[in-house]
Design an enzyme around this catalytic site. Structure first.
Site, PDB file in Angstrom:
ATOM      1  N   SER A   2       5.453   2.081  -4.222  1.00  0.00           N
ATOM      2  CA  SER A   2       6.784   2.032  -3.628  1.00  0.00           C
ATOM      3  C   SER A   2       6.785   0.993  -2.521  1.00  0.00           C
ATOM      4  CB  SER A   2       7.149   3.400  -3.047  1.00  0.00           C
ATOM      5  OG  SER A   2       6.406   3.603  -1.861  1.00  0.00           O
ATOM      6  N   LYS A   3       7.937   0.852  -1.904  1.00  0.00           N
ATOM      7  CA  LYS A   3       8.097  -0.157  -0.855  1.00  0.00           C
ATOM      8  C   LYS A   3       7.075   0.001   0.273  1.00  0.00           C
ATOM      9  CE  LYS A   3      12.920  -1.401  -1.255  1.00  0.00           C
ATOM     10  NZ  LYS A   3      14.223  -0.878  -0.901  1.00  0.00           N
ATOM     11  N   ARG A   4       6.622   1.242   0.457  1.00  0.00           N
ATOM     12  CA  ARG A   4       5.635   1.482   1.517  1.00  0.00           C
ATOM     13  C   ARG A   4       4.384   0.652   1.301  1.00  0.00           C
ATOM     14  NH1 ARG A   4       3.079   5.893   1.264  1.00  0.00           N
ATOM     15  NH2 ARG A   4       3.805   6.469  -0.817  1.00  0.00           N
TER      16      ARG A   4
END
Ligand code: GLU
Length: 469
Positions: free
Chosen positions: A239-241
């Site tokens: 994910s963007k994390r």
């Protein structure tokens, strides 16, 4: 053309994610390998979350990766009348029924089931209902088989079986009359005569329900291949994390489409120990059955390594084209004059790992340095620097040589004549021409910049030294 028909079916609720791109790639490869048909279908039935912007972003990402489709894009939202027709057909055949249970009733039943340790499942209140309360809101549910099991041979995961008693009577039409996702997918895949459904394994649980619908509607059931997820370094879903997940973000970070495609194909699929695949090799060697069963971890260092490989071996003219927007972003129009961008690219291919590094590394060709690396200059005495710059300017001014090897040879002669070692000349000249020490070989820089520009820059650095040091 073979009869193989595959599709990529993104929901336009965001950009093209690298995971989606890999699913698209696997579909595309299977189609290209088998001479089949690759279809693009936009699943935009969730009207609230679907946007035209996302559709454009997905198409842009596919085009950038070179994943060309043979049919479509088709939009599910164009098919609402068709879905309605099939929902009616199922109802007419007694394979679907209207359910008047309210959300509150269902919630209360769910809570009770949980409390009593039962699996929350629709209890079938409206399955055999005789009355049809007029004017009351209803959903349409599929009358799912209660006994036996539903099984499929997944091309990646092997045989998967679900006991039917665990499967609810699926809602296929909401109270507002709109069809639900699992129903639309089945109708579309059937109408489009999809033979192999390749998609993320987050859809495994939907598959038995969809198979039951195919069977109820009398459609042939396609083959399924569920691709494991892509994870971040911490083994949670990418994910963007974890950093960029959008295909276009990788383009903007200076990755080449062939590097990303090569990286994605290896993410979960292997062919011996091979790492580098041209498009043709990929098509030739790809086999959906060789996709691994476990999730893969996204590794940016490996992507960077592949990118460096494709930059190193790329066609300079094409790289120049891809580099242009990065230079324009940096305020440079590389086509307005000298030096020729493809020639500049050639001098940087060995070192640059991304197009950003290449763009930054090529700035000095188009811009006279505004400052010089003082620490690097301070390694030499003022006298030495002035002597070097003067001698080099003189030698170049007199010569008619043009090519990098000839210029390198001139420097060698000069060093021999003056008793200098090559770095004692090379570094000061590199600083004079580029402002710093991170630049290609001297011969290459000078051949690319041209003798005239080189001599001008040598004069400039001499003035700088005389006034500043
Ligand atoms: N629209 C679905 C998604 O984006 C894909 C459904 C499918 O491939 O069957 O996850």
């Amino acid at each position: 053309m073979s009869d193989i028909r595959v599709r990529f079916a993104p929901s336009p609720t965001g950009y093209l994610h690298v995971g989606g791109a890999r699913t698209a790639l696997f579909n595309w490869l299977l189609a290209r390998k088998q001479g089949g048909t690759f279809i693009l279908r936009i699943e935009d039935t969730d009207v609230e979350r679907s946007t035209q912007e996302s559709v454009d972003a997905i198409l842009q990402g596919m085009q950038w990766l070179g994943l060309d489709w043979d049919e479509g894009p088709f939009y599910q939202s164009d098919n609402f009348p068709l879905y309605k027709e099939y929902i009616q057909k199922l109802q007419d055949q007694g394979k679907a029924y209207k359910c008047y249970c309210s959300a509150e009733e269902l919630e209360a039943k769910r809570e009770l089931a949980m409390k009593e340790g039962r699996k929350p499942k629709y209890d079938g209140t409206c399955r055999c209902r005789a009355d049809q309360p007029a004017g009351q809101p209803y959903v349409v549910r599929f009358r799912a088989p209660q006994e036996g099991s539903t099984s499929f041979d997944d091309l990646i995961k092997g045989t998967i079986t679900f006991p039917n008693e665990e499967l609810d009577d699926l809602i296929i039409q909401r109270t507002d009359g709109t069809p639900t996702y699992n129903f639309c997918v089945v109708i579309d895949d059937a109408i489009m005569r999809i033979t192999t459904v390749i998609r993320g394994d987050d859809h495994v649980n939907n598959t038995p329900r969809q198979i039951q619908l195919y069977e109820a509607l009398g459609f042939p059931v396609p083959q399924f291949a569920h691709v494991p997820m892509i994870l971040g370094a911490d083994k949670t879903r990418l994910s963007k994390r974890h950093g960029a997940t959008s295909v276009i973000a990788y383009r903007d970070m200076g990755f080449l489409p062939e590097a990303l495609v090569n990286y994605l194909v290896r993410l979960g699929w292997s062919h011996g120990d091979d790492e580098i695949f041209s498009r043709e090799e990929m098509i030739q060697k790809f086999d959906i059955g060789n996709v691994g069963r476990s999730a893969s971890v996204f590794n940016t260092d490996k992507l960077l390594w592949l990118n460096a490989h494709y930059i190193k071996t790329g066609d300079p003219a094409r790289l120049a084209e891809l580099l242009t927007p990065f230079l324009v972003e940096r305020g440079i129009n590389p086509h307005s004059g000298n030096p020729d961008l493809a020639t500049v690219v050639k001098t940087l291919q060995e070192r640059a790992r991304t197009m950003i590094e290449m763009a930054d590394g090529s700035l000095f060709y188009y811009r006279t340095p505004e400052s010089y690396d003082a620490a690097a200059l301070s390694k030499f005495t003022k006298e030495h620097l002035l002597a070097v710059y003067e001698a080099v300017a003189l030698t170049l001014g007199k010569s008619t040589t043009q090519t990098a090897p000839e210029i390198d040879a001139l420097f060698k002669e000069l060093c021999a004549e003056k008793g200098w070692k090559m770095p004692q000349v090379g570094q000061p000249v590199r600083i004079a021409l580029s402002g710093g020490t991170q630049a290609p070989g001297i011969g290459e820089i000078i051949a690319t910049l041209g003798i005239q520009e080189t001599v001008l820059r040598l004069d400039r650095v001499r003035d700088h030294i005389l006034t500043c040091q």
